[in-house]
Design a protein around this motif. Structure first.
Motif, mmCIF file in Angstrom:
data_model
loop_
_atom_site.group_PDB
_atom_site.id
_atom_site.type_symbol
_atom_site.label_atom_id
_atom_site.label_comp_id
_atom_site.label_asym_id
_atom_site.label_seq_id
_atom_site.Cartn_x
_atom_site.Cartn_y
_atom_site.Cartn_z
ATOM 1 N N MET A 1 -36.570 -2.458 53.105
ATOM 2 C CA MET A 1 -37.337 -3.494 53.795
ATOM 3 C C MET A 1 -38.738 -3.595 53.197
ATOM 4 O O MET A 1 -39.366 -2.579 52.898
ATOM 5 C CB MET A 1 -37.438 -3.188 55.286
ATOM 6 N N VAL A 2 -39.221 -4.800 53.033
ATOM 7 C CA VAL A 2 -40.587 -5.044 52.581
ATOM 8 C C VAL A 2 -41.335 -5.672 53.748
ATOM 9 O O VAL A 2 -40.956 -6.734 54.240
ATOM 10 C CB VAL A 2 -40.618 -5.979 51.344
ATOM 11 N N ILE A 3 -42.386 -4.993 54.199
ATOM 12 C CA ILE A 3 -43.168 -5.487 55.337
ATOM 13 C C ILE A 3 -44.412 -6.175 54.793
ATOM 14 O O ILE A 3 -45.169 -5.580 54.025
ATOM 15 C CB ILE A 3 -43.534 -4.324 56.284
ATOM 16 N N PRO A 4 -44.649 -7.430 55.185
ATOM 17 C CA PRO A 4 -45.777 -8.191 54.632
ATOM 18 C C PRO A 4 -47.130 -7.646 55.093
ATOM 19 O O PRO A 4 -47.214 -6.937 56.103
ATOM 20 C CB PRO A 4 -45.542 -9.608 55.161
ATOM 21 N N PRO A 5 -48.205 -7.986 54.371
ATOM 22 C CA PRO A 5 -49.540 -7.510 54.743
ATOM 23 C C PRO A 5 -49.915 -7.911 56.175
ATOM 24 O O PRO A 5 -49.537 -8.984 56.639
ATOM 25 C CB PRO A 5 -50.462 -8.206 53.739
#
Length: 191
Positions: A146-150
């Motif tokens: 998973m890539v969590i946005p800023p």
């Protein structure tokens, strides 16, 4: 809103303070300690933390705080295009400046960005990426890849985005981290 950070008195018999200003508990376990890099110094590693640097390096930038019972280990890289079975490869783990990892959390991700706050009892799974200023609430599980946005705030199992942090977090992260670091006071409790 002002964040109150209480002073924490640490027993100097239990901690080592390095010339770079790092404060490391004597019970911290580092498998292959030559593969851990603390650039900029001024990090705090509390008791019973485990760093698995035996498979790939772990890099901590300045003013990181790793609380009691945390486990940090680089994640395994899976080559989906490989035709043959290969020996496992690992990705180094990088923790950005001013980040905080709460008690009893397990971190196996690829990257934790600048100024991230991870609550207690969290699991950050393999190959996930936390971009800058992400807040992970207590007891949260971030799934693999998973890539969590800023500036996202995530919670749950599996986690989902429940809100966003104000963008001014990027200007206050350094001040909060510096204040948090200075709140640790080493003194001998032996009499």
């Amino acid at each position: 809103m002002t964040t109150y950070i209480p002073y924490v008195t640490l027993d100097s018999d239990d901690f080592i303070q390095t010339s770079a200003g790092n404060i490391i508990h004597k019970n911290s376990k580092m498998v292959n300690p030559t593969a851990i890099e603390i650039s900029g110094g001024k990090c705090v590693l509390m008791g019973d933390t485990v760093f698995h640097c035996d498979v790939a390096p772990i890099k901590l930038d300045k003013y990181c705080i790793i609380c009691e019972g945390c486990v940090l280990k680089p994640c395994q890289f899976i080559d989906i295009e490989a035709v043959e079975v290969q020996a496992p490869k690992y990705i180094s783990l990088s923790v950005g400046s001013y980040s905080y990892i709460g008690k009893n959390s397990v971190v196996e991700c690829a990257v934790i960005g600048l100024g991230c706050i991870i609550g207690s009892n969290c699991t950050i799974s393999a190959r996930s990426v936390l971009k800058d200023h992400v807040h992970v609430e207590d007891n949260t599980v971030v799934p693999m890849d998973m890539v969590i946005p800023p500036f996202a705030v995530v919670a749950g199992n599996p986690c989902r985005i429940v809100g966003f942090v104000c963008e001014s977090a990027s200007t206050t992260a350094r001040t909060v981290a510096l204040t948090r670091y200075k709140s640790f006071i080493l003194e001998s409790k032996a009499k």
